[in-house]
Design a protein around this motif. Structure first.
Motif, short mmCIF file in Angstrom:
data_model
loop_
_atom_site.label_atom_id
_atom_site.label_comp_id
_atom_site.label_asym_id
_atom_site.label_seq_id
_atom_site.Cartn_x
_atom_site.Cartn_y
_atom_site.Cartn_z
N THR A 1 0.83 -1.20 0.00
CA THR A 1 0.00 0.00 0.00
C THR A 1 0.87 1.25 0.00
OG1 THR A 1 -1.70 -1.18 1.24
CG2 THR A 1 -1.82 1.21 1.25
N ILE B 1 -2.91 3.04 8.47
CA ILE B 1 -2.49 1.93 7.61
C ILE B 1 -1.80 0.86 8.46
CG2 ILE B 1 -0.86 1.24 5.79
CD1 ILE B 1 -1.57 3.90 4.38
N HIS B 2 -0.96 1.28 9.40
CA HIS B 2 -0.31 0.31 10.28
C HIS B 2 -1.34 -0.45 11.12
CE1 HIS B 2 3.39 2.39 9.26
NE2 HIS B 2 4.07 1.42 9.85
N TYR B 3 -2.37 0.25 11.55
CA TYR B 3 -3.40 -0.38 12.39
C TYR B 3 -4.16 -1.45 11.62
CZ TYR B 3 -7.32 -0.89 15.60
OH TYR B 3 -8.27 -1.40 16.45
N PHE B 4 -4.59 -1.11 10.39
CA PHE B 4 -5.43 -2.03 9.64
C PHE B 4 -4.66 -3.08 8.84
CE2 PHE B 4 -8.51 1.42 10.34
CZ PHE B 4 -9.52 0.67 10.90
N THR B 5 -3.54 -2.70 8.23
CA THR B 5 -2.84 -3.69 7.39
C THR B 5 -1.87 -4.54 8.18
OG1 THR B 5 -1.09 -2.16 6.73
CG2 THR B 5 -3.05 -2.25 5.33
N LEU B 6 -1.24 -3.97 9.19
CA LEU B 6 -0.27 -4.73 9.98
C LEU B 6 -0.88 -5.24 11.29
CD1 LEU B 6 2.89 -2.49 9.49
CD2 LEU B 6 2.27 -4.57 8.26
N ARG B 7 -2.09 -4.81 11.57
CA ARG B 7 -2.82 -5.22 12.78
C ARG B 7 -2.05 -4.88 14.06
NH1 ARG B 7 -6.83 -6.63 9.98
NH2 ARG B 7 -7.06 -8.49 8.72
N CYS C 1 0.39 2.31 17.23
CA CYS C 1 0.02 3.22 16.14
C CYS C 1 0.10 4.68 16.58
CB CYS C 1 -1.37 2.88 15.63
SG CYS C 1 -1.42 1.28 14.81
#
Length: 165
Positions: free
Chosen positions: A2, A110-116, A122
């Motif tokens: 992304t 993006i870190h929160y949703f893609t990398l969980r 975050c």
């Protein structure tokens, strides 16, 4: 992926290309200085690995290279390009910070949703991004920001993720 996509799309825009060239001016004028700083960061990384008795194998070398690559991509996308694009019709330092705030919010999200990642990680990612934005704003030197990002990212994740079998 992304973040790399965002960086590539941004680099296609003439205004971003111009800003990138401007932010690389110190690198073009003093390449040996940046080579020295790169060697200092690399020495720090390898010294840290040796001090912590971590194995330096091919996987670890690829990981160090990957961390450098994402430092380049993330700085071009989120510290240079997006703040400019977000505030492209507005000028002034306060407006830059609105763009930086939104860009770093996107970055942390993006870190929160893609990398969980967990929320607290975050929040620190957002704050670190704001620090990198401040550094870029005050120095105008993306190369220095990239090298610092590389060192900080390495300290955050010094070894590659474990293989999941």
């Amino acid at each position: 992926l992304t973040m790399a996509s965002i960086a590539i799309i941004c680099l296609l825009l003439p205004s971003i290309q111009c800003a990138l060239l401007s932010s690389l001016d110190n690198l073009y004028r003093n390449p040996l200085k940046y080579l020295l700083w790169s060697l200092i960061v690399a020495t720090f990384i390898f010294g840290f690995l040796k001090y912590t008795k971590r194995e330096i194998d091919l996987r670890q070398l690829f990981w160090i290279g990957y961390l450098f690559m994402i430092s380049v991509v993330e700085e071009i996308a989120f510290r240079l390009s997006l703040p400019i694009l977000i505030t492209s019709d507005i000028t002034g330092i306060s407006f830059f910070w609105i763009g930086a705030f939104i860009s770093n919010l996107i970055f942390a999200t993006i870190h929160y949703f893609t990398l969980r990642w967990k929320l607290n990680a975050c929040v620190f990612t957002f704050l670190g991004g704001m620090g990198f934005s401040r550094m870029l704003d005050t120095t105008g030197d993306i190369t220095a920001v990239i090298l610092l990002h590389w060192a900080v990212t390495f300290l955050n994740t010094p070894t590659p993720p474990k293989n999941s079998k």
